[in-house]
Design a protein around this motif. Structure first.
Motif, PDB file in Angstrom:
ATOM      1  N   SER A  22       0.937  -1.332   0.057  1.00  0.00           N
ATOM      2  CA  SER A  22       0.151  -0.020   0.014  1.00  0.00           C
ATOM      3  C   SER A  22       0.892   1.337  -0.039  1.00  0.00           C
ATOM      4  O   SER A  22       0.370   2.217  -0.886  1.00  0.00           O
ATOM      5  N   ILE A  23       1.801   1.250   0.858  1.00  0.00           N
ATOM      6  CA  ILE A  23       2.516   2.517   0.844  1.00  0.00           C
ATOM      7  C   ILE A  23       3.305   2.896  -0.259  1.00  0.00           C
ATOM      8  O   ILE A  23       3.289   3.905  -0.946  1.00  0.00           O
ATOM      9  N   PRO A  63       6.168   6.432   5.793  1.00  0.00           N
ATOM     10  CA  PRO A  63       5.450   5.343   6.468  1.00  0.00           C
ATOM     11  C   PRO A  63       5.104   5.372   7.852  1.00  0.00           C
ATOM     12  O   PRO A  63       5.589   5.403   8.615  1.00  0.00           O
ATOM     13  N   THR A  68      -2.146   5.339   8.014  1.00  0.00           N
ATOM     14  CA  THR A  68      -2.273   5.174   6.769  1.00  0.00           C
ATOM     15  C   THR A  68      -3.307   5.975   5.721  1.00  0.00           C
ATOM     16  O   THR A  68      -3.291   6.161   4.762  1.00  0.00           O
ATOM     17  N   GLN A  71      -1.976   9.044   4.111  1.00  0.00           N
ATOM     18  CA  GLN A  71      -1.485   8.691   2.594  1.00  0.00           C
ATOM     19  C   GLN A  71      -2.615   8.444   1.797  1.00  0.00           C
ATOM     20  O   GLN A  71      -2.661   8.841   0.449  1.00  0.00           O
ATOM     21  N   GLN A  72      -3.617   7.678   2.183  1.00  0.00           N
ATOM     22  CA  GLN A  72      -4.617   7.220   1.381  1.00  0.00           C
ATOM     23  C   GLN A  72      -5.406   8.311   0.811  1.00  0.00           C
ATOM     24  O   GLN A  72      -5.976   8.281  -0.230  1.00  0.00           O
TER      25      GLN A  72
END
Length: 84
Positions: A22-23, A63, A68, A71-72
């Motif tokens: 994902s990252i 990260p 997360t 980021q998403q």
């Protein structure tokens, strides 16, 4: 939990594998969308590459094991800002 780039791969891969993929996927998408956005604003290739790298390597894409969602969500901003 229903974010497509996380939920759909879970049908085929383990949660650990999805987390590992994902990252980098979101960092790539952030750079690519920012490159496209910068090109649509009239920047040259070098300027667009610089903009894409600057956005993709910004601290909000570091990260973060517990965040997360930052980021998403941030990855889609350049795509939303494309001039229509």
């Amino acid at each position: 939990t229903l974010y497509p780039l996380t939920a759909l791969p879970l049908l085929l891969l383990s949660p650990a594998a999805v987390a590992r993929l994902s990252i980098p996927l979101h960092v790539f998408l952030a750079g690519a969308l920012t490159y496209g956005f910068a090109r649509s604003l009239g920047l040259g290739r070098l300027g667009a590459v610089t903009a894409g790298l600057a956005y993709a390597l910004a601290p909000h894409f570091a990260p973060l094991a517990v965040a997360t969602y930052l980021q998403q969500s941030a990855v889609w901003l350049p795509g939303i800002l494309y001039p229509k």
